[in-house]
Design a protein around this motif. Structure first.
Motif, mmCIF file in Angstrom:
data_model
loop_
_atom_site.group_PDB
_atom_site.id
_atom_site.type_symbol
_atom_site.label_atom_id
_atom_site.label_comp_id
_atom_site.label_asym_id
_atom_site.label_seq_id
_atom_site.Cartn_x
_atom_site.Cartn_y
_atom_site.Cartn_z
ATOM 1 N N ASP A 286 28.831 19.609 -47.491
ATOM 2 C CA ASP A 286 29.532 18.662 -46.619
ATOM 3 C C ASP A 286 28.770 18.473 -45.314
ATOM 4 O OD1 ASP A 286 31.286 17.149 -45.100
ATOM 5 O OD2 ASP A 286 32.802 18.723 -44.911
ATOM 6 N N ALA A 287 28.159 17.288 -45.145
ATOM 7 C CA ALA A 287 27.434 17.005 -43.907
ATOM 8 C C ALA A 287 28.041 15.819 -43.170
ATOM 9 C CB ALA A 287 25.964 16.739 -44.209
ATOM 10 N N LYS A 288 29.330 15.589 -43.362
ATOM 11 C CA LYS A 288 29.988 14.496 -42.642
ATOM 12 C C LYS A 288 29.916 14.735 -41.138
ATOM 13 C CE LYS A 288 33.988 14.775 -44.762
ATOM 14 N NZ LYS A 288 33.752 15.760 -45.836
ATOM 15 N N LYS A 289 29.910 13.644 -40.389
ATOM 16 C CA LYS A 289 29.758 13.728 -38.938
ATOM 17 C C LYS A 289 30.827 14.628 -38.315
ATOM 18 C CE LYS A 289 27.617 12.094 -35.170
ATOM 19 N NZ LYS A 289 28.428 12.670 -34.100
ATOM 20 N N GLU A 290 32.048 14.490 -38.751
ATOM 21 C CA GLU A 290 33.122 15.308 -38.169
ATOM 22 C C GLU A 290 32.920 16.794 -38.470
ATOM 23 O OE1 GLU A 290 35.025 12.990 -41.691
ATOM 24 O OE2 GLU A 290 33.513 12.670 -40.128
ATOM 25 N N TYR B 36 26.643 30.516 -42.039
ATOM 26 C CA TYR B 36 26.607 29.061 -41.960
ATOM 27 C C TYR B 36 25.612 28.430 -42.932
ATOM 28 C CZ TYR B 36 30.065 29.288 -38.436
ATOM 29 O OH TYR B 36 31.265 29.526 -37.813
ATOM 30 N N PHE B 37 24.537 29.133 -43.277
ATOM 31 C CA PHE B 37 23.720 28.625 -44.383
ATOM 32 C C PHE B 37 24.552 28.606 -45.656
ATOM 33 C CE2 PHE B 37 21.207 29.335 -48.173
ATOM 34 C CZ PHE B 37 20.284 28.304 -48.097
ATOM 35 N N ASN B 38 25.256 29.685 -45.919
ATOM 36 C CA ASN B 38 26.051 29.784 -47.136
ATOM 37 C C ASN B 38 27.185 28.766 -47.141
ATOM 38 O OD1 ASN B 38 26.436 31.187 -49.667
ATOM 39 N ND2 ASN B 38 28.300 32.046 -48.794
ATOM 40 N N ALA B 39 27.784 28.503 -45.966
ATOM 41 C CA ALA B 39 28.854 27.507 -45.881
ATOM 42 C C ALA B 39 28.328 26.118 -46.251
ATOM 43 C CB ALA B 39 29.454 27.487 -44.481
ATOM 44 N N GLY B 40 27.145 25.774 -45.751
ATOM 45 C CA GLY B 40 26.554 24.492 -46.108
ATOM 46 C C GLY B 40 26.220 24.417 -47.581
ATOM 47 N N GLY C 271 21.587 24.677 -45.623
ATOM 48 C CA GLY C 271 22.453 25.024 -46.747
ATOM 49 C C GLY C 271 22.939 23.797 -47.500
ATOM 50 N N VAL C 272 23.254 22.722 -46.771
ATOM 51 C CA VAL C 272 23.649 21.470 -47.422
ATOM 52 C C VAL C 272 22.524 20.969 -48.322
ATOM 53 C CG1 VAL C 272 24.186 19.030 -47.031
ATOM 54 C CG2 VAL C 272 25.310 20.800 -45.643
#
Length: 294
Positions: free
Chosen positions: A279-283, A270-274, A213-214
Motif C-alpha cells: 500500500d503506497a497510497k498518499k494517505e 516498516y520494510f515488512n509493513a510495506g 517494502g512496497v
C-alpha cells in the motif's frame, strides 16, 4: 533473486575504472579526511541526503557526463553490478506502473551511478566512505559496490536481496523527492532543534524503508523476482543498519536523540509493513509525518 534472463537498467551510469575527475586525495569538499571515518558514520549516511551532512548541496560542483547503457553483458559482469542493475530495472517497471495510478502523474526514472573510490554528485563528493545515497539535486543514486562487501563482512548481512533492499531504499528516497516529502522535511529541519530535526530524518528514512517494502511486495507477487529467503535477507540487512545496532557496535552505548535512520526494530517493522501491504497510497505515506508514534 531470480536474476537469470532479466535485463539490466538503461539508467546506469557506470563510472567504474575512473575517478570522476577527482584528484587522488582522500578529502571531501569540506576537507574532512575520509580514511578515519568510523563505521557508524558510514552507515548513518546510507540512504540520506548527503547535503545535510557534507554541507555541499548545490555547491556548483560539476559532475561527469552520464554514460548510460543497456548493460548487454550483465551475465559476465561483477555479480554485485548485476544485482543493482536488475534491481533498478525492476523498480523502474513496478513504479512506472503504479506511480501514475496512485499519484496521477508519470514516474520519472532515477539514474544509478556506480563508481569506485570517490566521485562527484550535485550534492557534493561521493565516496566509498559515505555509503550509498540518493542526491535530490540531480535525482541520482550513488553506490560504490564495495559496500556490498561491507554488508557481508562487517554487518553479517549477506545475500543478493540485501543489496537489492539498499537500492530499493534509495529509489524510495527518489519517490519521496518526486512527491515533495524530501523538500518538506529539509525545510522543517532548518527551523527545528537538532533533536527535532533528527526525529524528522528518522521518519523520512522509515518511509523509504516502507517504500522499499512496497516494491518488494510487487517484485514478489507480480514480477516473481524473489526466491525463498530473500525477504529474510532484507530484514537482516535492515536490522544490521539500525541506529541502535550501529551505535552499540561502534561506541558500546546508544544515544536515542541522535538517531537519524531509526532503530533496527523500526527499520524491520516498516520494510515488512510495506512488503505485507503493498500500500503506497498518499494517505498511507502521510502517516509517517503525522503525530503517530513510530
Amino acid at each position: 533473486m531470480r536474476l537469470e534472463g532479466r535485463e539490466g537498467s538503461k539508467n546506469v551510469d557506470d563510472r567504474r575504472g575512473r575517478r570522476g575527475g577527482l584528484s587522488g586525495g582522500t578529502k571531501t569538499a569540506g576537507g574532512i579526511g575520509l580514511g578515519g571515518l568510523i563505521i557508524a558514520i558510514i552507515i548513518m549516511l546510507m540512504g540520506g541526503d548527503p547535503s545535510e551532512y557534507l554541507g555541499a548541496a548545490n555547491s556548483g560542483v560539476s559532475t561527469p557526463q552520464p554514460r548510460t547503457s543497456p548493460a548487454p553483458s550483465l551475465e559476465n559482469d561483477d555479480p554485485n553490478f548485476r544485482i543493482v542493475s536488475v534491481t533498478l530495472r525492476e523498480n523502474e517497471k513496478i513504479w512506472g506502473q503504479i506511480f501514475p495510478q496512485l499519484y496521477g502523474r508519470e514516474f520519472k526514472e532515477p539514474v544509478l551511478v556506480v563508481f569506485e573510490g570517490e566521485d562527484r554528485s550535485a550534492c557534493g563528493f561521493a565516496s566509498a566512505a559515505t555509503g550509498p545515497f540518493y542526491c535530490p539535486a540531480d535525482q541520482k543514486v550513488y553506490i560504490d559496490l564495495q559496500f556490498a562487501d561491507l554488508m557481508r563482512q562487517r554487518f553479517r548481512a549477506p545475500g543478493d536481496f540485501a543489496l537489492a533492499y539498499v537500492v530499493a531504499h534509495e529509489v524510495g528516497h527518489h519517490i519521496q523527492n518526486l512527491l515533495g516529502y524530501s523538500q518538506q522535511v529539509s525545510q522543517a529541519r532548518r527551523r527545528s532543534s537538532e533533536k527535532q530535526a533528527n526525529a524528522m530524518s528518522v521518519r523520512l528514512e522509515l518511509q523509504a524503508d516502507y517504500l522499499a517494502g512496497v516494491w518488494a511486495h510487487y517484485a514478489d507477487s507480480a514480477s516473481k523476482l524473489l526466491e525463498d529467503g530473500d525477504i529474510r535477507e532484507a530484514l537482516v540487512a535492515a536490522s544490521a543498519i539500525g541506529d541502535d545496532a550501529i551505535q552499540k557496535q561502534s561506541q558500546g552505548y546508544v544515544v536515542p536523540d541522535s538517531f537519524t535512520h531509526g532503530t533496527s526494530e523500526q527499520r524491520v517493522k516498516y520494510f515488512n509493513a510495506g512488503y505485507q501491504s503493498g500500500d503506497a497510497k498518499k494517505e498511507t505515506l502521510d502517516y509517517f509525518f503525522s503525530a503517530a508514534e513510530l
